[in-house]
Enzyme design. Structure first.
Site, PDB file in Angstrom:
ATOM      1  CG  ASN A  12      -0.502   0.823   2.425  1.00  0.00           C
ATOM      2  OD1 ASN A  12      -0.186   1.875   2.511  1.00  0.00           O
ATOM      3  ND2 ASN A  12       0.447   0.179   2.483  1.00  0.00           N
ATOM      4  CB  ILE A  15      -3.014   5.020   2.370  1.00  0.00           C
ATOM      5  CG1 ILE A  15      -2.956   3.702   2.022  1.00  0.00           C
ATOM      6  CG2 ILE A  15      -4.395   5.618   2.388  1.00  0.00           C
ATOM      7  CD1 ILE A  15      -3.833   2.816   0.478  1.00  0.00           C
ATOM      8  CB  CYS A  66       5.581  10.474   9.050  1.00  0.00           C
ATOM      9  SG  CYS A  66       4.359   9.774   8.882  1.00  0.00           S
TER      10      CYS A  66
HETATM   11  C1  LIG Z   1      -3.609  -0.040   3.159  1.00  0.00           C
HETATM   12  C2  LIG Z   1      -3.018  -0.281   5.003  1.00  0.00           C
HETATM   13  C3  LIG Z   1      -2.608   1.449   5.727  1.00  0.00           C
HETATM   14  C4  LIG Z   1      -2.110   1.965   6.910  1.00  0.00           C
HETATM   15  N1  LIG Z   1      -2.235   2.871   7.314  1.00  0.00           N
HETATM   16  C5  LIG Z   1      -1.133   3.303   8.422  1.00  0.00           C
HETATM   17  C6  LIG Z   1      -1.550   4.416   8.945  1.00  0.00           C
HETATM   18  O1  LIG Z   1      -1.781   5.344   8.330  1.00  0.00           O
HETATM   19  N2  LIG Z   1      -0.642   4.426  10.281  1.00  0.00           N
HETATM   20  C7  LIG Z   1       0.083   3.040  10.618  1.00  0.00           C
HETATM   21  O2  LIG Z   1       1.086   3.886  11.939  1.00  0.00           O
HETATM   22  N3  LIG Z   1       0.417   2.447   9.982  1.00  0.00           N
HETATM   23  C8  LIG Z   1      -0.783   2.353   8.875  1.00  0.00           C
HETATM   24  N4  LIG Z   1      -0.341   0.833   8.300  1.00  0.00           N
HETATM   25  C9  LIG Z   1       0.438  -0.328   9.214  1.00  0.00           C
HETATM   26  C10 LIG Z   1      -0.909  -1.307  10.025  1.00  0.00           C
HETATM   27  O3  LIG Z   1      -1.151  -0.883  11.016  1.00  0.00           O
HETATM   28  C11 LIG Z   1       0.376  -2.525  10.365  1.00  0.00           C
HETATM   29  O4  LIG Z   1       1.560  -1.681  10.834  1.00  0.00           O
HETATM   30  C12 LIG Z   1       1.203  -3.029   9.379  1.00  0.00           C
HETATM   31  O5  LIG Z   1       0.162  -3.000   8.040  1.00  0.00           O
HETATM   32  C13 LIG Z   1       1.604  -4.389   9.720  1.00  0.00           C
HETATM   33  O6  LIG Z   1       0.008  -5.615   9.366  1.00  0.00           O
HETATM   34  P1  LIG Z   1      -0.690  -6.434   9.397  1.00  0.00           P
HETATM   35  O7  LIG Z   1       0.450  -6.948   8.381  1.00  0.00           O
HETATM   36  O8  LIG Z   1      -1.224  -7.096  10.551  1.00  0.00           O
HETATM   37  O9  LIG Z   1      -1.530  -5.226   7.839  1.00  0.00           O
HETATM   38  C14 LIG Z   1      -1.738   0.856   7.087  1.00  0.00           C
HETATM   39  C15 LIG Z   1      -1.103  -0.703   6.494  1.00  0.00           C
HETATM   40  C16 LIG Z   1      -1.946  -0.735   5.707  1.00  0.00           C
HETATM   41  C17 LIG Z   1      -2.225  -2.560   4.776  1.00  0.00           C
END
Ligand SMILES: Cc1cc2nc3c(=O)[nH]c(=O)nc-3n(C[C@H](O)[C@H](O)[C@H](O)COP(=O)(O)O)c2cc1C
Ligand SMILES: Cc1cc2nc3c(=O)[nH]c(=O)nc-3n(C[C@H](O)[C@H](O)[C@H](O)COP(=O)(O)OP(=O)(O)OC[C@H]3O[C@@H](n4cnc5c(N)ncnc54)[C@H](O)[C@@H]3O)c2cc1C
Ligand code: FES
Lengths: 256, 305
Positions: free
Chosen positions: B70, B72, B131
């Site tokens: 992603n 985003i 960031c």
């Molecule tokens: C579509 C998407 C958007 C995300 N947006 C953020 C965000 O805005 N802030 C943040 O700290 N992490 C963001 N993350 C990271 C997730 O919170 C998480 O740390 C990461 O996806 C790993 O976990 P997972 O494998 O269970 O998805 C985002 C992840 C995804 C997939």
């Protein structure tokens, strides 16, 4: 109200080249789903994670119809599933066409027929006259099934119906269409761009149903963004899964 | 009766170890009709920034083997609109709400934190330090122990609320960053954020996401997340929140054994919106089978090889 359903396949039939009609019992959705809305199918595949979104193509005897094209991994898999196989689905998702009092003109490119078949069904139930134009490359590609009645047909090679594309046929019918009319369109993005351009020149309302790769279909991930026009050149996006899939053609900025 | 509650310290007790991962659950109000909250210990909001952000141009996501990429771009409505529109929902939720904060300068994190720290419904802050810091030539806050330490210290001075620092895996030595968070006053660490990744369409020869390089998440990153968690757990005494590729109850147990007091569910919310319900059922069954009364007993109980 969105519902999860475990629905055993009642029919999964090839109706055109690479194109299948899926029939699923979905009593819970019949009264709530509106044309333009879609469902997520969950395949529980450990490698290909995303659910796959499909427009609701109408209802017949408490069964929901899905019209799908075999384009890749999960649609190929889906096409092999026998009757009785349980599918997990969630719906209805997204917004729907806003049907106004104008004469409805439905423009369908290929499998883009799906949401318009549902819209057509509702218009027929309300006994509202309408025009449905269905286009495809050849006669073998036309996704015809009983619920859509007798649409105007157009094929690129002229093997069935008029020769040309949906826009050519529409342009030809244009002078004789009851006015004012509203266009509801779904199909390849080039077709949607062309119809929006035409609508801008000739000032008729147009609603288009868009497709974007979706991870969630629920407004959770912000992945399915589409660019919209803004007054001050700033970037603005809407979500196809939540703000759409149906958009007023005039608000979209599809070229970038 | 099995006790699934977990205690993160400083009074932050969750009814079960399941939180939502930032950016994978929207603001929380998007799917309130699916009744998933009953099975969560709390939720983490998407990253909130000082000004609204439209996010990156599409395409923003693509599916990759057992995962997704992603970019985003922290699309969010900004802290003011967040306060105006979401508070009534969080107030009635009766769940712990953790607000995730992001920024491109320390001043932005500070401004967002100051606007939120007086809100009684905020249970904790989670600081997204993945960031780019425009003041330090664009290097991410979470990549340099000194830069990170300065940020954490400033935020610590401004809030008495529970403060979680979310670590990025895209570093050589995650332990030095974890220690920096601990020394500068964090109450807990969460890890991991997404892993750098890319994917290319071989026919168009274009990247599959607009930013070319994005964040990989999903089951594909679970072993990476566990390795980081184990390293950090050995080095710090702070409570840890495990994140990365969790898709079922067994994964949750694995993370807890590796040292996580709680976990966040991310990408799984997309491909299985009912995951939390299934996980809770698994956790209860696991505890019954293993004759465990309080699930939190297993935290850090990874045995030697
Ligand atoms: C579509 C998407 C958007 C995300 N947006 C953020 C965000 O805005 N802030 C943040 O700290 N992490 C963001 N993350 C990271 C997730 O919170 C998480 O740390 C990461 O996806 C790993 O976990 P997972 O494998 O269970 O998805 C985002 C992840 C995804 C997939
Ligand atoms: C709101 C909406 C309604 C749709 N309605 C229909 C329909 O009624 N009938 C129909 O045949 N198709 C429909 N689609 C497209 C359909 O979702 C994709 O063709 C399908 O997901 C492809 O899956 P796959 O595994 O076979 O393809 P893959 O092997 O994954 O990829 C093939 C192509 O499919 C597209 N695609 C892949 N995953 C997704 C995804 N999660 N969302 C959208 N597109 C994707 C990509 O552009 C890719 O190029 C709709 C899409 C959307 C967004
Ligand atoms: S697909 Fe996730 S927000 Fe639209």
């Amino acid at each position: 109200m969105k519902v999860f359903l475990n629905s055993p396949i009642a029919e999964n039939r090839l109706i055109a080249r690479d194109t299948f009609l899926l029939r699923l019992p979905a009593l819970e959705l019949t009264s709530v789903a509106r044309p333009g809305q879609f469902v997520n199918l969950y395949f529980n595949n450990p490698v290909h994670l995303f659910p796959r979104p499909f427009s609701i193509a109408g209802f017949e005897d408490d069964h929901m119809l899905i019209l799908y094209k075999r384009v890749g991994k999960m649609t190929s898999y889906l096409s092999t599933l026998p009757i009785g196989t349980s599918l997990l689905l969630l719906g209805p998702l997204g917004n729907s066409f806003v049907v106004d009092r104008n004469y409805p003109v439905l423009l369908a490119g290929g499998v883009g027929l799906a949401p318009l078949a549902f819209l057509n069904q509702i218009l027929n139930q309300e006994e509202r006259p309408s025009t449905l134009i269905l286009g495809a490359r050849t006669a073998e590609d036309l996704p015809l099934f009983s619920a859509i009645g007798e649409p105007e047909l157009v094929t690129e090679n002229g093997s069935r119906g008029m020769t040309g594309n949906v826009l050519d046929y529409f342009s030809q019918l244009y002078p004789n269409l009851p006015k004012p009319f509203t266009v509801y369109a779904c199909g390849p993005e080039a077709m949607l761009r062309a119809i929006i351009q035409m609508a801008q020149h000739l000032s008729f309302p147009v609603q288009v149903s868009l497709e974007r790769v979706m991870a969630c279909g629920l407004g959770l991930c912000q992945g399915c963004a589409v660019k919209i026009k803004t007054d001050n050149n700033t970037s603005g996006y809407k979500l196809v899964c939540k703000d759409g899939p149906v958009f007023n053609g005039m608000e979209l900025s599809l070229n970038d | 009766m099995i006790d699934l509650s977990v205690d993160l310290g400083k009074g932050l007790v969750l009814s079960n170890p399941l939180l939502t991962a930032s950016g994978t659950f929207g603001y929380g109000d998007e799917i309130s009709d699916l009744n998933v909250f009953d099975y969560l210990g709390g939720l983490v909001t998407k990253s909130i920034t000082l000004m609204p952000r439209a996010g990156n141009p599409p395409p923003r996501i693509t599916e990759t083997p057992a995962g997704m990429l992603n970019s985003i771009g922290l699309a969010n409505i900004g802290v003011d609109a967040f306060l105006e529109s979401k508070v009534p929902f969080y107030r009635q939720l009766n769940k712990k709400v953790i607000v995730n904060i992001a920024g491109s300068k320390p001043e932005e994190y500070i401004a967002v934190l100051e606007k939120l720290t007086t809100q009684d419904w905020v249970a904790a802050f989670e600081i997204n330090v993945s960031c780019p810091n425009v003041k330090e030539g664009g290097i991410e806050f979470g990549k340099d122990p000194v830069v990170l330490g300065n940020l954490v210290r400033q935020l610590r001075a401004l809030t008495g609320k529970f403060l979680i620092i979310k670590l990025t895996p895209n570093v050589t030595d995650i332990v030095s960053l974890a220690l920096s968070g601990q020394e500068n006053g964090a109450d807990a660490l969460s890890l991991i954020n997404t892993v750098y990744g890319a994917a290319i369409d071989i026919y168009t020869r274009r990247p599959k996401i607009h930013t070319v390089i994005g964040g990989l998440s999903g089951p594909a990153i679970k072993p990476i997340a566990l390795a980081h968690l184990i390293k950090v757990h050995r080095a710090v005494s702070l409570p840890l929140i495990g994140i990365g590729g969790i898709s079922n109850g067994a994964d949750v147990i694995e993370f807890m054994l590796a040292g996580a007091s709680a976990v966040e569910l991310g990408t799984v919310n997309f491909y299985n919106p009912l995951a939390a319900r299934e996980i809770v059922a698994f956790l209860i069954k696991y505890c019954e089978d293993q004759k465990i009364k309080c699930l939190r007993e297993i935290v850090g109980q990874l045995q030697s090889a």
